[in-house]
Design a protein around this motif. Structure first.
Motif, PDB file in Angstrom:
ATOM      1  N   ASP B 429       0.812  -1.224   0.000  1.00 51.54           N
ATOM      2  CA  ASP B 429       0.000   0.000   0.000  1.00 51.54           C
ATOM      3  C   ASP B 429       0.842   1.269   0.000  1.00 51.54           C
ATOM      4  N   ALA B 430       2.184   1.103   0.220  1.00 50.07           N
ATOM      5  CA  ALA B 430       3.049   2.285   0.141  1.00 50.07           C
ATOM      6  C   ALA B 430       3.072   2.856  -1.258  1.00 50.07           C
ATOM      7  N   ILE B 431       2.778   1.976  -2.230  1.00 52.40           N
ATOM      8  CA  ILE B 431       2.731   2.464  -3.617  1.00 52.40           C
ATOM      9  C   ILE B 431       1.290   2.893  -3.861  1.00 52.40           C
ATOM     10  N   SER B 432       1.060   4.154  -3.654  1.00 54.56           N
ATOM     11  CA  SER B 432      -0.325   4.620  -3.565  1.00 54.56           C
ATOM     12  C   SER B 432      -1.007   4.716  -4.911  1.00 54.56           C
ATOM     13  N   GLY B 433      -0.232   4.803  -5.963  1.00 53.15           N
ATOM     14  CA  GLY B 433      -0.873   5.110  -7.243  1.00 53.15           C
ATOM     15  C   GLY B 433      -1.307   3.895  -8.033  1.00 53.15           C
ATOM     16  N   ILE B 434      -1.364   2.715  -7.447  1.00 55.31           N
ATOM     17  CA  ILE B 434      -1.665   1.525  -8.235  1.00 55.31           C
ATOM     18  C   ILE B 434      -3.043   0.988  -7.901  1.00 55.31           C
ATOM     19  N   ALA B 435      -3.569   0.208  -8.870  1.00 55.73           N
ATOM     20  CA  ALA B 435      -4.772  -0.580  -8.621  1.00 55.73           C
ATOM     21  C   ALA B 435      -4.461  -1.970  -9.166  1.00 55.73           C
ATOM     22  N   ALA B 436      -4.474  -2.954  -8.298  1.00 58.09           N
ATOM     23  CA  ALA B 436      -4.051  -4.290  -8.721  1.00 58.09           C
ATOM     24  C   ALA B 436      -5.127  -5.315  -8.388  1.00 58.09           C
ATOM     25  N   PHE B 437      -5.294  -6.256  -9.264  1.00 59.03           N
ATOM     26  CA  PHE B 437      -6.309  -7.287  -9.075  1.00 59.03           C
ATOM     27  C   PHE B 437      -5.685  -8.634  -9.429  1.00 59.03           C
ATOM     28  N   GLY B 438      -5.912  -9.604  -8.552  1.00 56.32           N
ATOM     29  CA  GLY B 438      -5.252 -10.892  -8.760  1.00 56.32           C
ATOM     30  C   GLY B 438      -6.229 -12.019  -9.054  1.00 56.32           C
ATOM     31  N   VAL B 439      -5.808 -12.938  -9.815  1.00 54.32           N
ATOM     32  CA  VAL B 439      -6.560 -14.183 -10.028  1.00 54.32           C
ATOM     33  C   VAL B 439      -5.555 -15.338  -9.939  1.00 54.32           C
ATOM     34  N   TYR B 449      -1.445 -11.027 -11.374  1.00 50.19           N
ATOM     35  CA  TYR B 449      -1.828  -9.693 -10.898  1.00 50.19           C
ATOM     36  C   TYR B 449      -1.935  -8.784 -12.110  1.00 50.19           C
ATOM     37  N   LEU B 450      -3.133  -8.233 -12.216  1.00 51.08           N
ATOM     38  CA  LEU B 450      -3.355  -7.224 -13.265  1.00 51.08           C
ATOM     39  C   LEU B 450      -3.195  -5.857 -12.582  1.00 51.08           C
ATOM     40  N   VAL B 451      -2.165  -5.144 -12.990  1.00 53.53           N
ATOM     41  CA  VAL B 451      -1.782  -3.943 -12.245  1.00 53.53           C
ATOM     42  C   VAL B 451      -1.966  -2.707 -13.118  1.00 53.53           C
ATOM     43  N   PHE B 452      -2.680  -1.697 -12.576  1.00 52.06           N
ATOM     44  CA  PHE B 452      -2.873  -0.411 -13.263  1.00 52.06           C
ATOM     45  C   PHE B 452      -2.177   0.662 -12.438  1.00 52.06           C
ATOM     46  N   ALA B 453      -1.518   1.592 -13.126  1.00 53.90           N
ATOM     47  CA  ALA B 453      -0.777   2.620 -12.382  1.00 53.90           C
ATOM     48  C   ALA B 453      -0.670   3.882 -13.199  1.00 53.90           C
ATOM     49  N   ASP B 454      -0.248   4.936 -12.460  1.00 57.86           N
ATOM     50  CA  ASP B 454      -0.109   6.234 -13.129  1.00 57.86           C
ATOM     51  C   ASP B 454       1.251   6.372 -13.790  1.00 57.86           C
ATOM     52  N   THR B 455       2.222   5.577 -13.319  1.00 61.87           N
ATOM     53  CA  THR B 455       3.557   5.646 -13.926  1.00 61.87           C
ATOM     54  C   THR B 455       4.089   4.229 -14.132  1.00 61.87           C
ATOM     55  N   ARG B 456       5.020   4.146 -15.041  1.00 59.50           N
ATOM     56  CA  ARG B 456       5.681   2.860 -15.286  1.00 59.50           C
ATOM     57  C   ARG B 456       6.447   2.404 -14.046  1.00 59.50           C
ATOM     58  N   GLU B 457       7.095   3.397 -13.406  1.00 60.83           N
ATOM     59  CA  GLU B 457       7.947   3.076 -12.276  1.00 60.83           C
ATOM     60  C   GLU B 457       7.156   2.393 -11.163  1.00 60.83           C
ATOM     61  N   GLU B 458       5.913   2.820 -10.964  1.00 61.15           N
ATOM     62  CA  GLU B 458       5.098   2.235  -9.899  1.00 61.15           C
ATOM     63  C   GLU B 458       4.871   0.744 -10.163  1.00 61.15           C
ATOM     64  N   ILE B 459       4.655   0.400 -11.426  1.00 62.13           N
ATOM     65  CA  ILE B 459       4.425  -1.013 -11.765  1.00 62.13           C
ATOM     66  C   ILE B 459       5.688  -1.826 -11.514  1.00 62.13           C
ATOM     67  N   LEU B 460       6.821  -1.283 -11.957  1.00 59.10           N
ATOM     68  CA  LEU B 460       8.086  -1.986 -11.757  1.00 59.10           C
ATOM     69  C   LEU B 460       8.387  -2.129 -10.267  1.00 59.10           C
ATOM     70  N   GLN B 461       8.081  -1.062  -9.554  1.00 52.63           N
ATOM     71  CA  GLN B 461       8.321  -1.072  -8.116  1.00 52.63           C
ATOM     72  C   GLN B 461       7.479  -2.150  -7.440  1.00 52.63           C
ATOM     73  N   LEU B 462       6.248  -2.285  -7.884  1.00 53.49           N
ATOM     74  CA  LEU B 462       5.364  -3.288  -7.300  1.00 53.49           C
ATOM     75  C   LEU B 462       5.872  -4.704  -7.596  1.00 53.49           C
ATOM     76  N   ALA B 463       6.270  -4.920  -8.857  1.00 51.68           N
ATOM     77  CA  ALA B 463       6.771  -6.251  -9.241  1.00 51.68           C
ATOM     78  C   ALA B 463       8.003  -6.618  -8.417  1.00 51.68           C
ATOM     79  N   GLU B 464       8.904  -5.645  -8.258  1.00 56.54           N
ATOM     80  CA  GLU B 464      10.098  -5.886  -7.461  1.00 56.54           C
ATOM     81  C   GLU B 464       9.710  -6.207  -6.023  1.00 56.54           C
TER      82      GLU B 464
END
Lengths: 519, 752
Positions: B429-439, B449-464
């Motif tokens: 939840d520290a990455i505030s700009g994402i919306a992620a949904f898992g199946v 995880y289907l991840v939506f974000a405002d920046t590319r970096e947020e997605i990479l950060q989440l994956a890491e």
């Protein structure tokens, strides 16, 4: 048959007349109710609620105009007038008292010019105004009339008359004096002859007050041809304005006064005593000579006044007696302020007071108990209350009144005391001892600007102090060349020349306007 | 009757009405109680207080008058302009004196008359007149003071003397007769240094004004001086002696009652020591009591009125509040005819709540399913436009309207923890700009995880972060990330990218995030080097040099390890390597162990990683090198093309035919489809379909690099009916889309 027809025609005509009469309105449609406010002058010794006075209740029913009065006593009048205009919250009307119409009308435009309304809305006033010579006094310096006049013409021309104790004269076998020397001798006889017969030398030959033309010593100067009055200026027969203390016989007059004081022929207390005390002293019966308005009055006891008779003013040698003349003056009746809510209704209400019977009722009380209408068409006073009862019913002299002499004579039977005064006036008039033009023209009849008025008031105050102090000094200490020269110097320094010149200029302007009006 | 009463008691209206009326009764009872105990006392106290205040005001005003008078006398006595003289000797000074007195007359305007008399002069002066003392005494008659006494007081003034109000007759005063209070004061600071006497006469109207005020109560008011009545205003017929005899004396205000003529009276006394004055008011007790009782009656009527109004208001409020309850109760099925409205509502609400909670549970359970369906539909590319995607997601409470998205696959098959990460909780939840949904993808044992974000970096950060969390939790992590996408209709491509990266978990270093962008896109870049290294192994085998062989195998494996090739490429390569070694040394292993031991499909299929290849390759090479040296004199085996080789040749000729299928080939070579597939895979180490795809993709690469044909044209050229199938296959095979491949060939530095 033809006669029958005429009879029917006549009957039909009569029926029509009766019918139409029945259809006609019983009285004229009433005017819309109007409510106004007024600043009402009240005598100092009155405690009257004008809003609750019978007379004005009747007037409201008659005119459908309601007036809320603010009663102001004489002592507060000038202040309240100033405050009202300063507050910018004016009453609709200002009633009686006095008002500087030059200041508030001409200069500040706070009063309604009434000329264009009078003929339409004040028929009573308009009719009498046109027949009164004194009406010329009303217009202000800009030619507009800012007030409704108050005129109670008494058909008199004199102020104070001289009265001498006839019983004392008879007792001492003296005749009425005609010269100043004869008068001096008569007074000496009164002092020394014990005319009251009590064996004491307690007679006061001449009882007087100080600075007025009624009981005051100002009348003394008439013997030297000086109609000395409270304004010190008079109109000489040649048309010039004269300043009394500068007149030729003035010094001789004060020297005579000193003689009277020195020989105790005159009560020296006259320099300080008021009219009440004067009356009390006269009523004690030790007086032989005085001047007064008339013998029939409320101050002097009737049994005492019966001893006195009116005499003509004496004259000094080489002088012709000249006494002040009273003339009718139009006083202030009413003004409308520029915030007046309904000028026509206001004037209608004022004019209703000038209806002949209403006007006389306002002066003398209700018809019946106090006033009646004689067969000759004149109103006569039936009863005069002793106390101030009348003031609670009708406004008396605080109401509206406008009666030129001829008109007044035709509608009013004067009271006996008024007839007495008229007789004295006729006597003095016939003897030619009155000044030709009344000095009151200068102060009442002539319009002057507010700055002129203010300056004259200032100069008058200064000059009165010098004159009165001088008289006191001369009467008590005598007259010397030095003291009289100092007196003349003091008069000059107090602005005597400017005072006289200012009046002369105003009088000249008055004469010029009269000429224009005459043309 | 009993039933009716029971129903009445259970009515909501009755309950409300009783509640309100109870409250109203309590309030009114408190009010009435308060008023009963305090109002009467308050009214009585207030009435008396108002009279005390009135007395204080009268005292203040009256003593202000007296002070003004005394000050005037002192000032005149001290004035250098007012010096004694004898009238008989200096009458002219009388004129000046009158002028001097005028200002003092203004100050003392409340006085009707003011006179000054110098000692030894026997002459009186007022601001307007003067007269001998004897004249004054003859003109002024006091009701209770003789002329001689007055003369004595004037000639020999002591301290200030106040003559009580009495009738004075004189022609000097208005009306000639009035009541006057006369004050005689020494002319100067004290009686000893007095120059004479001042006489001040205050007419009754001064005291009338003093006593007049707004108090309506009938009362008597007195001002006493030295115990005598100085002035009074009387409405009550009580003799003044009664008042005087009941004064208690002493300083300060006091009140008491006086009885006279069978009636009680209140007496209020306010003493003033300055002038020895008493200000007194006498009131009727009955009037005050009446006033209090009237107030009580008024209060009672007020309370009664309030009660009546309150009663009506309470009923009205009860009716208004009960009506909706009755309406609600009427809407509920009546369980019991005798059940009251509140109980009905309570029962109904409970039932509704239970049914509602069941409904909510069903809804809550279905929501994840719907979301799962949405994710699946999204990944299948079933939405035609971005707006459709966003709207569908919004209807499920999924806020996905962001510029970027990507797919993350998180493998869980090896370490047993099948619970996906809850991306709404810390630390994600520290990455505030994402919306992620898992199946959960059961087939590949992975969480998607289907991840939506405002920046590319947020997605990479989440994956890491997922990778890191998985490492911390399990010591092992397989996390694959697709390229970051912007086109919501290209989700299938994103999924393929993630799946490709996920599949590479065996051939790539999975200690790091498996990012699709890092996968090598072409086998052509790898195969030549692999073959050269295979040749080196072959040489080592020929030389039977174990050390060299081991070294060469290490070289090959190191090369493969550091090449981010796709799993598909890995299979082609290791097939190629194994095939080459077996072909070169067929004799050797033919004479030794069975070829099937190394070309067994299960053996090969179990080779999924570099390490597996390492073991397989070393085992094969060891078996070759340890085999007996072949007899080189024996004739070589005649190699005739097998059926499978013919099939492969056929496919190489006809791969561009879109009608070419496995069943068609099987029919052409008169073989059952299943047998063909098995035989083909046995020989070619891949299925016929994989081979066909390989052929088509390789041809398309040539066309992409060498021509400007469109993707659609190329797809048709290499045997695909539709471009979509071609793109998916191409990306699965190479890791890149055809377009990306073309761009990479045009610009080698382009980001693939």
């Amino acid at each position: 048959m033809r006669q029958m027809k005429k009879v029917f025609q006549a009957a039909a005509l009569l029926l029509c007349c009766v019918f139409l009469t029945g259809c006609a309105p019983q009285k004229a449609p009433e005017a819309e109710p109007v409510s106004l406010t007024a600043l009402q002058y009240e005598l100092e010794n009155q405690t009257i609620d004008f809003s609750d006075m019978w007379f004005f209740d009747q007037l409201e029913e008659k005119t459908n105009v309601h007036v809320d009065f603010v009663d102001v006593k004489d002592a507060d009048w000038a202040t309240r007038i100033s405050l009202m205009f300063a507050s910018r919250n004016y009453k609709d009307m200002i009633l009686r008292g006095s008002l500087d119409t030059e200041e508030y009308g001409v200069s500040q435009h706070l009063l309604v010019p009434l000329d264009e309304y009078i003929e339409t809305h004040m028929p009573n006033y308009y009719e009498r105004l046109s027949s009164a010579p004194v009406s010329s006094m009303i217009p202000s310096s800009d030619g507009n009339s800012y007030y409704i006049g108050f005129l109670l013409s008494q058909n008199i021309s004199t102020d104070g008359h001289f009265f001498i104790n006839r019983e004392w004269l008879n007792k001492l076998n003296l005749s009425v004096p005609t010269t100043i020397d004869e008068l001096t001798e008569v007074l000496r006889a009164f002092r020394d002859g014990d005319p009251n017969g009590n064996g004491l030398k307690d007679e006061i030959p001449y009882q007087a007050t100080f600075d007025d033309n009624n009981t005051g010593i100002y009348n003394v100067f008439s013997a030297w041809g000086i109609p000395m009055n409270i304004d010190y200026v008079f109109i000489h027969d040649d048309g010039s304005i004269r300043f009394a203390p500068e007149e030729e016989g003035f010094r001789e007059g004060v020297e005579w006064l000193h003689l009277l004081c020195r020989e105790k022929l005159l009560d020296i207390a006259c320099i300080t005593q008021g009219s009440n005390l004067w009356g009390a002293k006269v009523n004690e019966g030790g007086t032989g000579y005085f001047s007064y308005w008339r013998l029939g009055n409320t101050v002097l006891k009737p049994e005492l006044t019966a001893q006195f008779e009116c005499m003509l003013p004496v004259a000094a040698q080489d002088y012709q007696a000249r006494l002040t003349r009273l003339s009718d003056v139009v006083e202030f009746g009413a003004s409308l302020t520029v915030q007046n809510k309904d000028v026509p209704a206001s004037l209608r209400w004022l004019d209703a007071q000038l209806d002949t019977e209403t006007m006389l009722v306002s002066q003398n009380g209700p018809m019946g108990d106090m006033l009646r209408l004689n067969d000759d068409g004149r109103y006569e006073v039936v009863y005069v209350p002793d106390t101030n009862e009348l003031y609670g019913i009708v406004p008396v002299i605080c109401g509206q009144f406008f009666a030129p002499a001829d008109y007044y004579e035709s509608i009013y039977v004067p009271a006996p005391h008024r007839e007495e005064k008229t007789a004295y006036s006729d006597m003095y008039e016939a003897a030619g001892v009155l000044e030709e033009n009344s000095y009151r023209i200068l102060t009442y009849a002539m319009s002057m600007t507010s700055s002129e008025s203010a300056r004259l008031l200032q100069l008058h105050t200064q000059l009165k102090t010098v004159i009165d102090r001088g008289l006191v000094q001369f009467m008590t200490s005598g007259v010397t060349d030095e003291s009289y020269a100092a007196f003349e110097q003091a008069l000059a320094e107090a602005g005597a020349a400017e005072y006289k010149a200012l009046y002369q200029a105003i009088y000249n302007r008055h004469l010029a306007r009269q000429e224009v009006q005459a043309e | 009757m009993k039933t009716y009463l029971r129903r009445l008691r259970s009515s909501a209206f009755i309950r409300y009405a009783l509640s309100y009326l109870t409250i109203l009764t309590i309030v009114l009872a408190c009010m009435f109680g308060y008023m009963f105990f305090y109002v009467e006392q308050e009214v009585r106290g207030r009435t008396l207080n108002s009279h005390v205040n009135r007395l204080s005001r009268i005292a203040y005003q009256h003593e202000d008058y007296l002070t003004t008078i005394l000050n005037s006398a002192v000032q005149m006595g001290l004035s250098p302009d007012i010096q004694p003289f004898l009238f008989e000797e200096s009458p002219q000074k009388a004129y000046d004196l009158l002028q001097q007195l005028a200002p003092y007359a203004v100050t003392n305007s409340f006085c009707d008359q003011m006179f000054l008399c110098f000692s030894g002069d026997d002459h009186l002066y007022s601001p307007t007149s003067s007269m001998p003392l004897e004249m004054f005494l003859s003109l002024v008659t006091y009701e209770h003071v003789s002329p001689d006494a007055l003369r004595e007081m004037i000639r020999h003034p002591g301290a200030m003397t106040i003559l009580p109000s009495q009738k004075v007759e004189s022609t000097l005063i208005d009306g000639n007769r009035t009541n006057m209070v006369t004050v005689l004061a020494p002319l100067g600071a004290s009686a000893h240094s007095s120059k004479g006497t001042m006489i001040f006469m205050l007419s009754e109207h001064v005291y009338r004004d003093l006593f007049s005020d707004a108090i309506d109560d009938v009362n008597n008011t007195y001002i006493l001086h030295n115990g005598n009545v100085l002035a009074s205003s009387t409405d009550l017929d009580v003799p003044v002696d009664v008042i005087l005899s009941n004064l208690s004396g002493g300083d300060g205000y006091h009140s008491g009652t006086v009885s006279w003529n069978g009636e009680n009276w209140y007496l209020l006394d306010l003493p003033s020591t300055t002038w020895n004055l008493n200000y007194i008011t006498l009131l009727q007790s009955s009037a005050i009591n009446q006033s209090a009782h009237s107030s009580m009656m008024g209060v009672t009527l007020l309370v009664a009125g309030l009660g009546a109004v309150g009663f009506l208001v309470a009923l009205m409020l009860a009716r208004r509040n009960a009506r909706p309850i009755q309406e609600i109760a009427s809407m509920l099925p009546s369980k019991d005819g005798m059940m009251d409205e509140f109980s009905s509502i309570q029962t109904g609400i409970r039932e509704l709540s239970e049914s509602n909670s069941a409904l909510i549970t069903r809804l809550e359970r279905s929501l994840p399913m719907q979301r799962h369906d949405f994710v699946v539909q999204f990944m299948k590319g079933r939405y035609q436009a971005r707006e459709d995607v966003v709207a569908a997601a919004a209807s499920l409470g999924m806020a996905i309207d962001r510029p970027y998205y990507a797919i993350i696959l998180h493998g869980v098959q090896t370490r047993g923890d099948s619970q996906p990460f809850d991306l709404r909780k810390s630390p994600f939840d520290a990455i505030s700009g994402i919306a992620a949904f898992g199946v959960e993808l059961m087939a590949i044992k992975a969480h998607l995880y289907l991840v939506f974000a405002d920046t590319r970096e947020e997605i990479l950060q989440l994956a890491e972060m997922i990778h890191q969390q998985s490492m911390e939790r399990h010591g092992h992590a397989v996390v694959a990330l697709s390229d970051v996408q912007t086109d919501f209709t290209a989700a299938p491509s994103a999924y393929l990218e993630a799946a490709t990266a996920f599949d590479n978990r065996f051939v790539m270093d999975d200690s790091h995030l498996l990012s699709y962008s890092s996968i090598s896109t072409s086998i052509e870049d790898i195969l030549p080097q692999a073959r050269r290294l295979t040749d080196a192994i072959d040489q080592a085998l020929s030389l039977r040099d174990h050390a060299r062989l081991s070294s060469r195998i290490d070289d090959l494996l190191n090369f493969l390890r550091h090449t981010n090739m796709s799993a598909f490429a890995f299979r082609l390569i290791y097939n190629d390597v194994i095939d080459k070694l077996l072909r070169r040394h067929a004799v050797t292993y033919a004479s030794g162990r069975s070829v099937q031991a190394y070309y067994d499909i299960f053996t090969l299929s179990s080779c999924q990683s570099i390490d597996d290849l390492d073991q397989l390759l070393r085992r094969l090479c060891t078996s070759i090198i340890d085999a007996p040296v072949p007899d080189t004199s024996a004739p070589a085996v005649e190699e005739t093309p097998s059926v499978i080789s013919q099939v492969a040749d056929y496919m190489r000729v006809h791969f561009a035919d879109p009608e070419l299928s496995i069943s068609a080939i099987a029919e052409a070579f008169e073989m059952p489809t299943a047998r063909l597939s098995l035989a083909f895979k046995d020989e070619m180490h891949m299925s016929p379909l994989e081979y066909l795809t390989l052929l088509r993709v390789e041809r398309s690469k040539e066309l992409l690099a060498a021509t400007e044909m469109s993707i659609k044209e190329i797809a048709a050229e290499v045997g695909y009916y539709d471009a979509s199938s071609f793109i998916r296959r191409f990306k699965q095979m190479t890791g890149a889309t055809p377009l990306q491949y073309r761009r990479s060939k045009e610009d080698p530095h382009a980001d693939s």
